[in-house]
Design a protein around this motif. Structure first.
Motif, PDB file in Angstrom:
ATOM      1  N   VAL A  17       1.141 -19.783 -46.172  1.00  0.00           N
ATOM      2  CA  VAL A  17       1.551 -18.799 -45.157  1.00  0.00           C
ATOM      3  C   VAL A  17       2.072 -19.509 -43.909  1.00  0.00           C
ATOM      4  O   VAL A  17       3.117 -19.143 -43.350  1.00  0.00           O
ATOM      5  CB  VAL A  17       0.380 -17.866 -44.806  1.00  0.00           C
ATOM      6  N   LEU A  18       1.360 -20.547 -43.465  1.00  0.00           N
ATOM      7  CA  LEU A  18       1.768 -21.272 -42.263  1.00  0.00           C
ATOM      8  C   LEU A  18       3.112 -21.963 -42.446  1.00  0.00           C
ATOM      9  O   LEU A  18       3.859 -22.149 -41.478  1.00  0.00           O
ATOM     10  CB  LEU A  18       0.706 -22.303 -41.880  1.00  0.00           C
ATOM     11  N   SER A  19       3.419 -22.360 -43.670  1.00  0.00           N
ATOM     12  CA  SER A  19       4.702 -23.014 -43.933  1.00  0.00           C
ATOM     13  C   SER A  19       5.854 -22.027 -43.934  1.00  0.00           C
ATOM     14  O   SER A  19       6.981 -22.375 -43.577  1.00  0.00           O
ATOM     15  CB  SER A  19       4.656 -23.741 -45.288  1.00  0.00           C
ATOM     16  N   VAL A  20       5.566 -20.796 -44.344  1.00  0.00           N
ATOM     17  CA  VAL A  20       6.622 -19.791 -44.471  1.00  0.00           C
ATOM     18  C   VAL A  20       6.916 -19.108 -43.139  1.00  0.00           C
ATOM     19  O   VAL A  20       8.075 -18.778 -42.840  1.00  0.00           O
ATOM     20  CB  VAL A  20       6.235 -18.750 -45.538  1.00  0.00           C
ATOM     21  N   VAL A  21       5.894 -18.905 -42.313  1.00  0.00           N
ATOM     22  CA  VAL A  21       6.049 -18.138 -41.072  1.00  0.00           C
ATOM     23  C   VAL A  21       7.160 -18.661 -40.167  1.00  0.00           C
ATOM     24  O   VAL A  21       8.019 -17.888 -39.729  1.00  0.00           O
ATOM     25  CB  VAL A  21       4.699 -18.075 -40.308  1.00  0.00           C
ATOM     26  N   PRO A  22       7.217 -19.979 -39.857  1.00  0.00           N
ATOM     27  CA  PRO A  22       8.267 -20.439 -38.931  1.00  0.00           C
ATOM     28  C   PRO A  22       9.640 -20.590 -39.577  1.00  0.00           C
ATOM     29  O   PRO A  22      10.609 -20.887 -38.880  1.00  0.00           O
ATOM     30  CB  PRO A  22       7.757 -21.820 -38.462  1.00  0.00           C
ATOM     31  N   LEU A  23       9.718 -20.396 -40.905  1.00  0.00           N
ATOM     32  CA  LEU A  23      10.956 -20.718 -41.619  1.00  0.00           C
ATOM     33  C   LEU A  23      12.124 -19.857 -41.187  1.00  0.00           C
ATOM     34  O   LEU A  23      13.246 -20.358 -41.009  1.00  0.00           O
ATOM     35  CB  LEU A  23      10.730 -20.588 -43.132  1.00  0.00           C
ATOM     36  N   TRP A  24      11.901 -18.570 -40.962  1.00  0.00           N
ATOM     37  CA  TRP A  24      13.031 -17.666 -40.771  1.00  0.00           C
ATOM     38  C   TRP A  24      13.795 -17.942 -39.493  1.00  0.00           C
ATOM     39  O   TRP A  24      15.009 -17.780 -39.433  1.00  0.00           O
ATOM     40  CB  TRP A  24      12.561 -16.212 -40.841  1.00  0.00           C
ATOM     41  N   TRP A  25      13.106 -18.377 -38.414  1.00  0.00           N
ATOM     42  CA  TRP A  25      13.879 -18.672 -37.202  1.00  0.00           C
ATOM     43  C   TRP A  25      14.433 -20.093 -37.201  1.00  0.00           C
ATOM     44  O   TRP A  25      15.407 -20.369 -36.511  1.00  0.00           O
ATOM     45  CB  TRP A  25      13.088 -18.385 -35.930  1.00  0.00           C
ATOM     46  N   HIS A  26      13.851 -20.998 -38.001  1.00  0.00           N
ATOM     47  CA  HIS A  26      14.444 -22.325 -38.137  1.00  0.00           C
ATOM     48  C   HIS A  26      15.716 -22.266 -38.982  1.00  0.00           C
ATOM     49  O   HIS A  26      16.613 -23.100 -38.799  1.00  0.00           O
ATOM     50  CB  HIS A  26      13.436 -23.291 -38.754  1.00  0.00           C
TER      51      HIS A  26
END
Length: 312
Positions: A17-26
């Motif tokens: 979950v922690l890996s996926v959460v920041p992905l969309w704005w990066h």
């Protein structure tokens, strides 16, 4: 050991979950290195999360196709993180370098292709090279699940086990030149950062720190892995393709009672799967609480509450 496996299952799920959460704005910034770092970390957490559940307390070959896929991914993970760190620090070097800043759309597209070749091409190449020294289909370890089967031959050190170390050393070289370029141009550094719309001073140094941590952990682990492989058993000479792949369809199964006889093997399996969780928490620690992250959290909360008919 069941309790420890349960703990890992929980933390690997959180790590995914922690890996996926920041992905969309990066993804919006098209920073290939950081995006692929998150994708590979999420895949690693997911693979080991599933394995820890399916093979909890057993070594039954429940899903051979899944094992074929995830053992190939595990081979890719060995070089994926160092490759992403290389991609990140290489990009930071070009930003700090006075002669290699990308400006035109064509140059940026070319750099993106190179970054993809590093972060995807190198892991795919590692999968291909590992098959050359793969002695049988795969292994199954109780509580740990499927694992790749690399024949302990001289060629394996050249094709498989040395690459994480080599890539990390190349990253360290880029890191050295990046810091040197920064020291020479520190007065113009803010202008360099401003010229890159998707990069801030804080993010620049967080990326440097992320790449440095990857180097500090990958190099000793890679060296330890090479040493352990030479100590666990006989290093066999490479004879031929046919000799290495004889009876390739075999699946070796290792219950916990056998693993207990070789603590080094358990340590290797544990360190391999916990590395994914560690990478997830480290990345989120650097980028999950940053200003841009808080901004996106507020934006997401505002969007959700508006859809529910509330205002913030």
């Amino acid at each position: 050991m069941t309790a420890s496996n349960t703990v890992f299952t929980v933390f690997s799920g959180i790590g995914f979950v922690l890996s996926v959460v920041p992905l969309w704005w990066h993804l919006e910034s098209w920073n290939v290195g950081t995006c692929m770092y998150m994708i590979w970390t999420a895949l690693a957490c997911l693979v080991h999360f599933v394995n820890s559940i399916v093979w909890r307390g057993n070594v039954v070959n429940w899903a051979p196709v899944w094992c074929d896929i995830n053992t190939r991914l595990q081979i890719a993970f060995l070089v994926a993180w160092p490759a992403c760190a290389l991609c990140i620090v290489r990009r930071l070097y070009y930003i700090a370098s006075p002669t290699a800043v990308t400006t035109t759309r064509t140059q940026k597209r070319r750099e993106m292709i190179v970054d993809l070749l590093i972060t995807i091409g190198i892991p795919v190449l590692q999968i291909i090279l590992q098959y050359v020294v793969s002695g049988h289909r795969f292994n199954i370890y109780e509580d740990f699940g499927c694992g790749p089967a690399t024949w302990n031959t001289h060629l394996a050190y050249v094709l498989v086990w040395s690459w994480p170390l080599i890539i990390s050393l190349v990253s360290a070289s880029y890191g050295f030149f990046t810091i040197r370029a920064f020291m020479r141009r520190r007065k113009q550094f803010k202008d360099l950062i401003t010229a890159n719309a998707n990069l801030t001073y804080s993010r620049y140094w967080r990326l440097i720190a992320l790449a440095s941590i990857d180097f500090c952990f990958t190099v000793p682990l890679a060296i330890w892995g090479i040493v352990q492989n030479t100590l666990w058993g006989k290093v066999n000479p490479w004879v031929s393709w046919a000799d290495t792949h004889w009876g390739y369809s075999r699946v070796f199964q290792f219950p916990r009672i056998l693993l207990e006889l070789k603590p080094g093997v358990i340590y290797s399996l544990e360190s391999t799967r916990w590395a994914a969780v560690f990478c997830a928490f480290v990345f989120f620690g650097f980028f999950g609480f940053a200003d841009e992250a808080k901004k996106n959290y507020r934006l997401l909360a505002s969007t959700v509450t508006k859809r529910l008919g509330y205002t913030t």
